[in-house]
Design a protein around this motif. Structure first.
Motif, PDB file in Angstrom:
ATOM      1  N   SER A 151       0.860  -1.189   0.000  1.00 35.10           N
ATOM      2  CA  SER A 151       0.000   0.000   0.000  1.00 35.10           C
ATOM      3  C   SER A 151       0.892   1.234   0.000  1.00 35.10           C
ATOM      4  CB  SER A 151      -0.867  -0.005   1.270  1.00 35.10           C
ATOM      5  OG  SER A 151      -1.359   1.282   1.563  1.00 35.10           O
ATOM      6  N   PRO A 152       0.484   2.309  -0.702  1.00 28.90           N
ATOM      7  CA  PRO A 152       1.298   3.533  -0.717  1.00 28.90           C
ATOM      8  C   PRO A 152       1.072   4.369   0.542  1.00 28.90           C
ATOM      9  CG  PRO A 152      -0.607   3.787  -2.150  1.00 28.90           C
ATOM     10  CD  PRO A 152      -0.676   2.397  -1.620  1.00 28.90           C
ATOM     11  N   TYR A 216     -14.074  -3.369   0.276  1.00 26.90           N
ATOM     12  CA  TYR A 216     -13.742  -2.058   0.854  1.00 26.90           C
ATOM     13  C   TYR A 216     -12.573  -1.474   0.064  1.00 26.90           C
ATOM     14  CZ  TYR A 216     -16.257  -4.106   4.819  1.00 26.90           C
ATOM     15  OH  TYR A 216     -17.187  -4.724   5.610  1.00 26.90           O
ATOM     16  N   VAL A 218     -10.152   1.797  -0.088  1.00 31.07           N
ATOM     17  CA  VAL A 218      -9.743   3.025   0.589  1.00 31.07           C
ATOM     18  C   VAL A 218      -8.973   3.870  -0.406  1.00 31.07           C
ATOM     19  CG1 VAL A 218      -8.475   3.979   2.543  1.00 31.07           C
ATOM     20  CG2 VAL A 218      -9.512   1.717   2.745  1.00 31.07           C
ATOM     21  N   PRO A 219      -9.514   5.010  -0.841  1.00 32.74           N
ATOM     22  CA  PRO A 219      -8.805   5.796  -1.846  1.00 32.74           C
ATOM     23  C   PRO A 219      -7.567   6.449  -1.244  1.00 32.74           C
ATOM     24  CG  PRO A 219     -10.742   6.975  -1.067  1.00 32.74           C
ATOM     25  CD  PRO A 219     -10.763   5.649  -0.394  1.00 32.74           C
ATOM     26  N   ALA A 220      -6.618   6.771  -2.110  1.00 33.77           N
ATOM     27  CA  ALA A 220      -5.438   7.495  -1.656  1.00 33.77           C
ATOM     28  C   ALA A 220      -5.849   8.912  -1.261  1.00 33.77           C
ATOM     29  CB  ALA A 220      -4.399   7.527  -2.766  1.00 33.77           C
ATOM     30  N   SER A 427      -7.136  -1.940 -22.873  1.00 35.87           N
ATOM     31  CA  SER A 427      -6.299  -1.378 -21.808  1.00 35.87           C
ATOM     32  C   SER A 427      -5.308  -2.472 -21.459  1.00 35.87           C
ATOM     33  CB  SER A 427      -7.170  -1.026 -20.601  1.00 35.87           C
ATOM     34  OG  SER A 427      -6.372  -0.791 -19.467  1.00 35.87           O
TER      35      SER A 427
ATOM     36  N   LEU B 233     -16.099  -2.698 -13.564  1.00 31.01           N
ATOM     37  CA  LEU B 233     -14.879  -2.742 -14.358  1.00 31.01           C
ATOM     38  C   LEU B 233     -13.696  -2.862 -13.409  1.00 31.01           C
ATOM     39  CD1 LEU B 233     -15.563   0.045 -17.007  1.00 31.01           C
ATOM     40  CD2 LEU B 233     -15.604  -2.416 -17.341  1.00 31.01           C
ATOM     41  N   SER B 235     -10.623  -1.972 -11.679  1.00 33.89           N
ATOM     42  CA  SER B 235     -10.111  -0.606 -11.505  1.00 33.89           C
ATOM     43  C   SER B 235      -8.714  -0.439 -12.089  1.00 33.89           C
ATOM     44  CB  SER B 235     -10.088  -0.234 -10.019  1.00 33.89           C
ATOM     45  OG  SER B 235      -9.310  -1.164  -9.302  1.00 33.89           O
ATOM     46  N   SER B 236      -8.029  -1.547 -12.381  1.00 32.00           N
ATOM     47  CA  SER B 236      -6.659  -1.410 -12.911  1.00 32.00           C
ATOM     48  C   SER B 236      -6.666  -0.724 -14.272  1.00 32.00           C
ATOM     49  CB  SER B 236      -5.998  -2.789 -13.027  1.00 32.00           C
ATOM     50  OG  SER B 236      -6.663  -3.574 -13.994  1.00 32.00           O
ATOM     51  N   ILE B 237      -7.790  -0.770 -14.989  1.00 27.52           N
ATOM     52  CA  ILE B 237      -7.787  -0.143 -16.307  1.00 27.52           C
ATOM     53  C   ILE B 237      -7.745   1.373 -16.188  1.00 27.52           C
ATOM     54  CG2 ILE B 237      -9.019  -2.059 -17.375  1.00 27.52           C
ATOM     55  CD1 ILE B 237     -11.499  -0.424 -17.465  1.00 27.52           C
ATOM     56  N   PHE B 238      -8.091   1.891 -15.015  1.00 26.81           N
ATOM     57  CA  PHE B 238      -8.027   3.333 -14.825  1.00 26.81           C
ATOM     58  C   PHE B 238      -6.743   3.754 -14.132  1.00 26.81           C
ATOM     59  CE2 PHE B 238     -12.112   3.681 -16.486  1.00 26.81           C
ATOM     60  CZ  PHE B 238     -12.965   2.774 -15.885  1.00 26.81           C
ATOM     61  N   ALA B 240      -5.760   3.361 -11.131  1.00 28.09           N
ATOM     62  CA  ALA B 240      -5.908   3.925  -9.787  1.00 28.09           C
ATOM     63  C   ALA B 240      -5.041   3.165  -8.793  1.00 28.09           C
ATOM     64  CB  ALA B 240      -7.373   3.840  -9.373  1.00 28.09           C
ATOM     65  N   SER B 241      -4.504   3.866  -7.793  1.00 24.01           N
ATOM     66  CA  SER B 241      -3.697   3.227  -6.747  1.00 24.01           C
ATOM     67  C   SER B 241      -4.283   3.567  -5.389  1.00 24.01           C
ATOM     68  CB  SER B 241      -2.264   3.748  -6.793  1.00 24.01           C
ATOM     69  OG  SER B 241      -1.503   3.034  -7.683  1.00 24.01           O
ATOM     70  N   PRO B 242      -5.222   2.774  -4.921  1.00 20.51           N
ATOM     71  CA  PRO B 242      -5.826   3.109  -3.632  1.00 20.51           C
ATOM     72  C   PRO B 242      -4.867   2.806  -2.492  1.00 20.51           C
ATOM     73  CG  PRO B 242      -6.657   1.013  -4.421  1.00 20.51           C
ATOM     74  CD  PRO B 242      -5.733   1.528  -5.480  1.00 20.51           C
ATOM     75  N   LEU B 243      -5.189   3.309  -1.313  1.00 21.08           N
ATOM     76  CA  LEU B 243      -4.425   2.971  -0.121  1.00 21.08           C
ATOM     77  C   LEU B 243      -4.623   1.501   0.224  1.00 21.08           C
ATOM     78  CD1 LEU B 243      -4.755   5.844   2.541  1.00 21.08           C
ATOM     79  CD2 LEU B 243      -2.676   4.896   1.576  1.00 21.08           C
ATOM     80  N   LEU B 244      -5.845   1.027  -0.007  1.00 21.20           N
ATOM     81  CA  LEU B 244      -6.140  -0.374   0.301  1.00 21.20           C
ATOM     82  C   LEU B 244      -7.345  -0.809  -0.520  1.00 21.20           C
ATOM     83  CD1 LEU B 244      -5.188  -2.604   2.202  1.00 21.20           C
ATOM     84  CD2 LEU B 244      -6.723  -1.726   3.947  1.00 21.20           C
ATOM     85  N   ASP B 245      -7.304  -2.020  -1.028  1.00 20.41           N
ATOM     86  CA  ASP B 245      -8.422  -2.545  -1.817  1.00 20.41           C
ATOM     87  C   ASP B 245      -8.646  -3.984  -1.377  1.00 20.41           C
ATOM     88  OD1 ASP B 245      -9.176  -2.496  -5.411  1.00 20.41           O
ATOM     89  OD2 ASP B 245     -10.396  -2.921  -3.645  1.00 20.41           O
ATOM     90  N   LEU B 246      -9.693  -4.193  -0.590  1.00 14.17           N
ATOM     91  CA  LEU B 246      -9.966  -5.533  -0.057  1.00 14.17           C
ATOM     92  C   LEU B 246     -11.278  -6.021  -0.617  1.00 14.17           C
ATOM     93  CD1 LEU B 246      -9.283  -4.838   3.730  1.00 14.17           C
ATOM     94  CD2 LEU B 246      -7.767  -5.985   2.135  1.00 14.17           C
TER      95      LEU B 246
END
Lengths: 564, 537
Positions: A151-152, A216, A218-220, A427, B233, B235-238, B240-246
């Motif tokens: 995670s970043p 869930y 969690v966006p950056a 893509s 869809l 999300s990797s196609i966009f 995006a780098s979330p803090l966490l994706d569970l």
């Protein structure tokens, strides 16, 4: 030597000289340096440079928490650096790789777990172990991750070239900032920031065909310079509220926001109509916020729209402000959607309004059996140097969305889904980096069918995402000669957009080389990474596959570009 | 008064009196059929859920309301209203008001403590608790067992309802619990002795390998949740780098008696198979907490949930004891891809009956060796909301469904309306009538369907007239609710045209049917600021 012999020798000599460059230009190829098949399942891998010497090692992390370090040795093959070690709480571990000391390129493995945040480095035997057990006594990660996940969450929030921590704890995020000073490094919990999670929950029904779902996301954090002072600030969205935390000159992000915006205070008094058949579709019931630098002063400005009213707020020197609008626009008719985008070649963003006409009930019911046309009107209000929009549209365009018979759409939905799948495959999985060591970027991309890897050497930088979106709006709304849009055409447009980034990078060139991947019947499409693993200039290409039908078995191929 | 006027008056009065007498029973019937009690919330609260339970042990069903503070979606409160034998069964002021802990994710109701009556149960990321509503704060929450509850984060403005987690797993009369965990289904058993009620954490039913195996997946992900198809869809196609994706998904289990031995087994479906965990011998209760129980049986799914079926609007599988022989049967419904118009097919499999050669095999008691159904029904129209419930009171499940038939003439109507048909196929011995035993048409205006028609209801509710046949609940417009009498006359079912009861409600109100074993069904109408409780005495 006779004249004929001399002539022959000369011709031979010329031929040799002509051949020399060809010999020097032996074809490039990808050579397999090694393959790893770790025992652990669902292994993730990252590059990590513990020594800061510009050469990375490959860090493998398994589902069970096992940690392994691999590198390319002097014999140019892949080998383990030491025995495997293990994370103590693998089901509750968040991982990151970061340099912690100012000016140092030495990286650490950062592990956030309920026991605390620890830093790991290799021991003498090459196995990984924590050398700092707890960065901050009270910094404890509380969520369940089911397996270790990267995670970043380590980043330089305040621009002081040291690592800060952004710890997600569910619906809030803890900001831990490194305290300034030369002594022992200390982190202080600066703030608790509310987060807007994207969740999907399904508790199941009596149907066996249903699934139980817990998702869930969690966006950056939204970190950007909001007041043009060169320091990163924090924008927090929480429901209808926005909170702006502006970094101080001392490098602190305040716990209490400097400014709070309640979007619900901006409301148009036009009666809400919602979905009315035969009338313009009214846009969102709630006011919408957009952010863009409208006047070129380097500070993001804000546009708030609700129904027929639009407020434009220019940022002040101190930052965003929502008390003195630079402009208030009121349009005569309902608006379905609005967007700020560059629609011309000048510097100033423009305002696009769109009106969608909802068909009548009778038309909708007829549309069950016959094609239905939905009228869409688009208006362009140009921006100007002062950061304001024209009060009259520069141009308008009438578009038509043609839908097939709705019953047919429902019946053949799978066909449209398959088409969407085809377009989304445009893509392509890709990785960028310097593969050949010439200092310019290169690109590796998996083909759409997933069977091969294509390599381009020396690629251009692509446009930022927002500019690509602008280009798309401009093309679709005003430049496409055919104003009629069908579902097929929209899907193709979507595919074009997904493929546009690659096209920008490669400029339509053919790939320099192609490499056959492992069988798609046995393996998933690999994840790609370009990582410098040895002292040779240029990065290695790391492909990480999962075996289909397994419980998460991973196969990792490490390739190097070289002359065949 | 003169004699003539007296005679005239009497002559005029007589029919009037007769009219009054004739209408009195109807008026009395209208008055008594339903009683509505409104429970209003304070101005600063919003209603978000309701549960019914006997919280004080007096044999009457009480109510627990979940209220959320306006503007702060994580400040949640439980308001307990005890039922009384009075004209208004509930008082406006709650008998108890309790804050909900911030980490509570879900709730349910069960008798899980020695205190009289039932308790509210709360589930968090790490365990289950009984809530003793009368106890002091220090003694209010009683830990029941530890677990890794699949849903680890509370949701704003709500508590998930986890009532289906309450089952008597070992059929000893005490309610037990099960919860989904990321790796399977955790069981917990209740014991009662002189010292009180105790839960012990039991074994985990392991997920079938097929549910855990890596699959080849495209970028358009489809899933079946809540009886509907969902798409997303990747999300990797966009980029995006979330803090966490569970994200964790599990098959939905059904707790039924598969083999007719009197205890509960578990049935779940993966893409290609139906799996059964059979509770045998001393049962799962005897297994250690650390035990992981794999499925016992595996059958080929007669209609696999492949890519095509995953996006089939009509596809569903359910298990129920249709023929009341103590063994679970199965019904699979799916779209007929070959039909030109909308048509669904329902395959009925009766456990132990089998069909075709080598029927009644021990190896394949439910689907038979070749997956041939015992009955195949074809249903024309766009099938909506199929249900299996005993409507006619004969103790056998009947098959009720809605069908939208799209007719071009409907489309040409100036009113722009649509017909929705309710069909009922009566069940007997595990199979159903070939033709509908009841058909009822509802005409819906086009405007009503805006918003997807999410508030529409056309379904059977409880037996409210005492004739053993369930009544029909209709919400044909979001602001209108009615109940119609479904009557059995000489063996045939009919819906009487005059509504037994109707009311106007808030168009955004949510409707919940409150069921308690042995008691007449009640309705809960959840509006933003109040609960309307409707009972049918």
């Amino acid at each position: 030597m006779s004249a004929s012999l001399r002539s022959l020798a000369a011709r031979l000599g010329c031929a040799l000289i002509a051949c020399a460059p060809l010999a020097a230009q032996a074809p490039l190829g990808l050579r397999l340096l090694g393959t790893l098949e770790p025992e652990s399942l669902f292994v993730e891998l990252r590059a990590i440079d513990f020594d800061g010497d510009g050469r990375s090692e490959l860090l493998l992390v398994g589902e069970d928490g096992r940690l392994g370090l691999f590198g390319v040795g002097a014999n140019r093959s892949l080998a383990a650096r030491g025995p495997w070690s293990a994370l103590p709480q693998p089901r509750q571990s968040l991982l990151a790789i970061a340099a912690f000391e100012k000016g140092s390129a030495q990286q650490e493995l950062v592990v956030a777990a309920p026991a605390g945040i620890s830093l790991w480095r290799p021991r003498e035997d090459g196995s990984l172990a924590p050398h700092v057990e707890s960065l901050a006594r009270r910094a404890k990660f509380r969520l369940r991750t089911e397996r270790p996940r990267f995670s970043p969450f380590v980043l330089d929030l305040d621009g002081d070239e040291t690592a800060d921590l952004v710890l997600p704890q569910g619906w809030i995020c803890e900001l831990w900032m490194r305290e300034a000073g030369d002594g022992e490094a200390r982190w202080k919990r600066q703030a608790e920031i509310p987060l807007e999670l994207e969740t999907e929950i399904a508790l199941g029904t009596e149907l066996l065909s249903d699934q139980l779902l817990a998702s869930y996301r969690v966006p950056a954090l939204d970190i950007q310079d909001l007041n043009g002072d060169g320091r990163k600030d924090l924008l927090v969205a929480s429901g209808r509220k926005r909170a702006y935390h502006l970094q101080t000159a001392a490098g602190e992000i305040p716990a209490k926001p400097d400014l709070e915006l309640d979007l619900d205070t901006f409301r148009d008094t036009t009666p809400e109509g919602g979905l009315r058949l035969g009338r313009t579709l009214q846009g969102a019931k709630e006011s919408q916020l957009d952010q863009r630098d409208l006047n070129g002063d380097g500070r993001p400005d804000h546009v708030i729209a609700h129904l027929r009213k639009i407020w434009v707020f220019h940022a002040a020197e101190r930052g965003p402000q929502f008390t003195e609008p630079a402009q208030i626009l009121r349009v005569a008719e309902d608006v379905t959607w609005q967007e700020i985008a560059h629609l011309d070649d000048d510097r100033w963003p423009d305002l696009v309004l769109m009106r969608v006409e909802v068909p009548t009930a009778a038309a909708i019911l007829r549309g069950l059996f016959a094609e239905m046309a939905i009228a869409v009107k688009v208006l362009d209000y140009p921006g100007s140097e002062g950061g304001k929009f024209a009060t009259l549209p520069r141009r308008t365009r009438d578009l038509v969305l043609r839908l097939p018979p709705l019953l047919g759409l429902l019946k053949d939905f799978t066909k449209y889904l398959q088409r969407l799948e085809t377009e989304t495959s445009r893509s392509r999985v890709s990785a960028e980096g310097d593969l050949d060591g010439d200092g310019t970027g290169d690109l590796a991309m998996v083909t759409e069918d997933g069977t091969a890897l294509e390599i381009w050497l020396g690629v251009e930088k692509p446009l930022p995402g927002r500019e690509r979106m602008d280009a798309l709006f401009r093309r679709v709304l005003f430049e496409e000669s055919d104003p009629e849009w069908t579902i097929e055409r929209l899907l193709a447009l979507f595919g074009d957009f997904l493929a546009s980034r690659a096209l920008e990078l490669t400029k339509g060139r053919a790939p320099a080389l192609r490499y056959e991947l492992r069988s798609t019947a046995e393996f998933t499409t690999p994840e790609l990474a370009l990582l410098p693993l040895d002292e040779q200039p240029g990065a290695e290409l790391v492909l990480s596959y999962r075996k289909i039908g397994s419980l998460g078995a991973t196969v990792i191929d490490v390739l190097r570009l070289g002359k065949d | 008064m003169s004699p003539l006027s007296t005679r005239v008056t009497r002559a005029l009065a007589a029919p009037f009196v007769l009219l009054v007498l004739a209408t009195a029973p109807l008026a009395a019937q209208q008055r008594e059929f339903a009683q509505t009690t409104a429970l209003q919330l304070p101005e600063e609260q919003r209603l978000r859920g309701v549960l019914t339970g006997d919280f004080d042990g007096d044999g009457r069903a009480d109510l627990a309301l979940l209220a959320v503070k306006k503007g702060d979606s994580f400040v949640r409160t439980l308001r307990i209203h005890l039922r009384r034998d009075e004209a208004a069964p509930f008082r406006g002021t709650p008998d108890q008001e309790l804050p909900v802990p911030e980490d509570a994710v879900a709730w349910a109701c069960a008798d899980a403590h020695a205190d009289p009556g039932e308790e509210l149960l709360l589930f968090t990321a790490t365990g289950a608790y009984a809530l003793r509503w009368k106890a002091s704060e220090a003694e209010r929450f009683v830990p029941l067992f530890a677990c890794e509850f699949l849903w680890q984060l509370p949701q704003p403005r709500r508590l998930h309802l986890w009532q289906r987690g309450v089952v008597d797993l070992d059929r000893d009369g005490d309610l037990d619990l099960w919860v989904p965990e990321p790796d399977g289904f955790r069981l917990a058993f209740q014991d009662r002795d002189a010292s009180g009620a105790h839960f012990h954490r039991g074994a985990r039913l392991d997920l079938p390998l097929e549910a855990r195996a890596v699959k080849k997946q495209g970028k358009v992900r489809s899933m079946r949740v809540g009886g509907r198809v969902q798409f997303r869809l990747d999300s990797s196609i966009f980029g995006a780098s979330p803090l966490l994706d569970l994200k964790t998904a599990l098959p939905t289990p059904s707790f039924v008696d598969f083999d007719g031995d009197g205890d509960l087994d578990v049935v779940a479906q993966t893409e290609r198979h139906v799996h059964v965990w059979v509770q045998e011998g001393q049962g799962w209760r005897a297994r250690e907490e650390s035990a992981v129980v794999p499925p016992t049986l595996r059958f080929d799914a007669p209609v696999p949930m492949d890519d095509e079926r995953r996006t089939d609007w009509f596809y569903s599988t359910r298990v129920r004891d249709l023929d009341r022989d103590g063994r679970a049967d199965a019904v699979v419904i799916y779209g007929d891809q070959k039909a030109e118009d909308f048509r669904s097919l329902a395959q009925v499999f009766v456990n132990g009956r089998g069909n075709g050669a080598a029927a009644k095999t021990a190896e394949a008691p439910l689907f038979g060796p070749k997956g041939y159904p015992d009955q195949l029904l074809a249903i024309n129209g766009y099938l909506v909301n199929p249900r299996f419930e005993d409507v006619d009171g004969d103790q056998h499940d009947d098959f009720a469904l809605l069908s939208l038939r799209f007719d071009f003439s409907d489309a040409m109507r100036a009113s722009g309306s649509l017909d929705v048909d309710l069909f009922l196929f009566r069940g007997k011995g595990g199979t159903f009538s070939k033709e509908p035993d009841l058909a009822h048409r509802l005409t819906v205006k086009g405007e009503t369907m805006r918003g997807g028609g999410g508030q529409m209801e056309l379904r059977f509710c409880g037996d409210l007239t005492g004739d053993g046949v369930r009544e029909l609940l209709v919400r044909d417009r979001s602001e209108h609710l009615a109940i119609y009498w479904v009557r059995s006359r000489r063996g045939a079912l009919e819906v009487l045209p005059q509504a037994l009861w109707e009311m106007n409600l808030d168009e955004d109100a949510e409707l919940q049917l409150l069921d308690r074993t042995g008691q007449r069904q009640e309705l809960a109408i959840l509006e933003e600021g109040q609960l309307l409780h409707v009972r049918f005495p």
